[in-house]
Enzyme design. Structure first.
Site, PDB file in Angstrom:
ATOM      1  N   GLU A 115      85.245 -35.155  19.135  1.00 49.83           N
ATOM      2  CA  GLU A 115      84.262 -34.543  20.055  1.00 49.83           C
ATOM      3  C   GLU A 115      83.531 -35.634  20.855  1.00 49.83           C
ATOM      4  O   GLU A 115      83.397 -35.535  22.072  1.00 49.83           O
ATOM      5  CB  GLU A 115      83.207 -33.736  19.274  1.00 49.83           C
TER       6      GLU A 115
ATOM      7  N   ASP B 175      77.666 -43.816  13.979  1.00 46.74           N
ATOM      8  CA  ASP B 175      76.363 -44.069  14.614  1.00 46.74           C
ATOM      9  C   ASP B 175      76.180 -45.576  14.801  1.00 46.74           C
ATOM     10  O   ASP B 175      76.339 -46.347  13.847  1.00 46.74           O
ATOM     11  CB  ASP B 175      75.239 -43.511  13.734  1.00 46.74           C
TER      12      ASP B 175
HETATM   13  C1  SAM Z   1      78.092 -39.963  16.141  1.00 49.69           C
HETATM   14  S1  SAM Z   1      78.675 -38.751  15.044  1.00 49.69           S
HETATM   15  C2  SAM Z   1      80.443 -38.757  15.344  1.00 49.69           C
HETATM   16  C3  SAM Z   1      81.110 -37.509  14.867  1.00 49.69           C
HETATM   17  C4  SAM Z   1      82.646 -37.471  14.990  1.00 49.69           C
HETATM   18  N1  SAM Z   1      83.266 -38.484  14.150  1.00 49.69           N
HETATM   19  C5  SAM Z   1      83.100 -37.644  16.418  1.00 49.69           C
HETATM   20  O1  SAM Z   1      83.634 -38.719  16.743  1.00 49.69           O
HETATM   21  O2  SAM Z   1      82.939 -36.713  17.211  1.00 49.69           O
HETATM   22  C6  SAM Z   1      78.565 -39.607  13.468  1.00 49.69           C
HETATM   23  C7  SAM Z   1      78.660 -38.667  12.281  1.00 49.69           C
HETATM   24  O3  SAM Z   1      78.672 -39.455  11.102  1.00 49.69           O
HETATM   25  C8  SAM Z   1      77.845 -38.859  10.123  1.00 49.69           C
HETATM   26  N2  SAM Z   1      77.390 -39.933   9.220  1.00 49.69           N
HETATM   27  C9  SAM Z   1      76.570 -40.949   9.560  1.00 49.69           C
HETATM   28  N3  SAM Z   1      76.346 -41.755   8.504  1.00 49.69           N
HETATM   29  C10 SAM Z   1      77.040 -41.211   7.467  1.00 49.69           C
HETATM   30  C11 SAM Z   1      77.188 -41.568   6.105  1.00 49.69           C
HETATM   31  N4  SAM Z   1      76.560 -42.665   5.601  1.00 49.69           N
HETATM   32  N5  SAM Z   1      77.974 -40.812   5.312  1.00 49.69           N
HETATM   33  C12 SAM Z   1      78.595 -39.703   5.812  1.00 49.69           C
HETATM   34  N6  SAM Z   1      78.476 -39.303   7.102  1.00 49.69           N
HETATM   35  C13 SAM Z   1      77.713 -40.042   7.924  1.00 49.69           C
HETATM   36  C14 SAM Z   1      76.723 -38.228  10.930  1.00 49.69           C
HETATM   37  O4  SAM Z   1      76.047 -37.209  10.225  1.00 49.69           O
HETATM   38  C15 SAM Z   1      77.479 -37.713  12.157  1.00 49.69           C
HETATM   39  O5  SAM Z   1      77.961 -36.398  11.974  1.00 49.69           O
END
Ligand code: SAM
Length: 204
Positions: A184, A109
């Site tokens: 994704e 993010d």
């Molecule tokens: C923008 S999505 C990207 C998902 C995947 N990596 C992709 O590229 O399709 C970011 C993911 O990171 C997770 N995430 C964000 N901050 C996190 C944290 N501090 N610890 C674990 N997961 C986290 C969110 O819940 C989300 O599912």
């Protein structure tokens, strides 16, 4: 990633509970690769299918999202992947020091507001967590479509003393494209015309 509350989420989690761990299962004879923020799991599952001799651990803080990843792994009968519901900031309390070979951060993010920079997964406080759990020759592989997050991350890695290698601002038209497994978000953003940025950061 926003997720609607999954219908029957608790039952569905129970059905794949064998794939979930609260502390890491580490093997001395196999490298351990983590993906932090695995989302729906496309990237880490395709990696696990391709590399049976690597032990993968998918970390994600949203249970309704990681559930989808675990269900996919279960339908593939994968034995070299486990799932952990936890926040990246707590990883150094869960993993033994210097036990992880590689960390993937994919499309983290971006938290674009200036005041939110400490939430970005490449902020130096997170880099220190990763340094604690990575082996001395370990590395972080990072991909994003977000130019602002990429520049911020380059600065954070440099300031924190990591050795940066294999940087590209256009992964899909680079020498790294042939071995690239898309996530994704990567599929979605590259179809919209965004260039994908990529780097490797090595513990010195
Ligand atoms: C923008 S999505 C990207 C998902 C995947 N990596 C992709 O590229 O399709 C970011 C993911 O990171 C997770 N995430 C964000 N901050 C996190 C944290 N501090 N610890 C674990 N997961 C986290 C969110 O819940 C989300 O599912």
């Amino acid at each position: 990633m926003r997720a609607r509350k999954k219908k029957h989420g608790a039952e569905r989690l129970a059905a794949v509970s064998d794939l979930f761990i609260e502390s890491p299962e580490l093997f001395t004879d196999k490298p351990t690769f983590l993906e932090i923020g695995c989302g729906k799991g496309k990237f880490i599952i395709e990696n696990a299918l391709k590399n049976p001799d690597i032990n993968y651990i998918a970390v994600e803080k949203v249970s309704d999202v990681i559930l989808l990843a675990a269900e996919k792994a279960n339908s593939e009968n994968l034995t070299n992947i486990k799932f952990m519901i936890c926040d990246a900031k707590g990883l150094s309390e869960i993993f033994p020091a210097h036990s992880v070979d590689r960390i993937y951060l994919n499309f983290s993010d971006p938290w674009p507001k200036a005041g939110h920079y400490k939430r970005r997964l490449t902020y130096k406080a997170f880099l220190e967590v990763y340094r604690t759990i990575l082996k001395d020759d370990g590395a972080i592989f990072f991909k994003t479509d977000n130019a602002g997050l990429f520049e911020f991350s380059l600065e954070q890695f440099k300031e924190d003393g990591w050795d940066l290698k294999n940087i590209t601002y256009d992964l899909h038209n680079s020498e790294f494209a042939k071995d690239n497994i898309m996530t994704e978000y990567e599929k979605n953003f590259s179809e919209k015309g965004f260039n994908i940025h990529r780097l490797e950061a090595y513990v010195k």
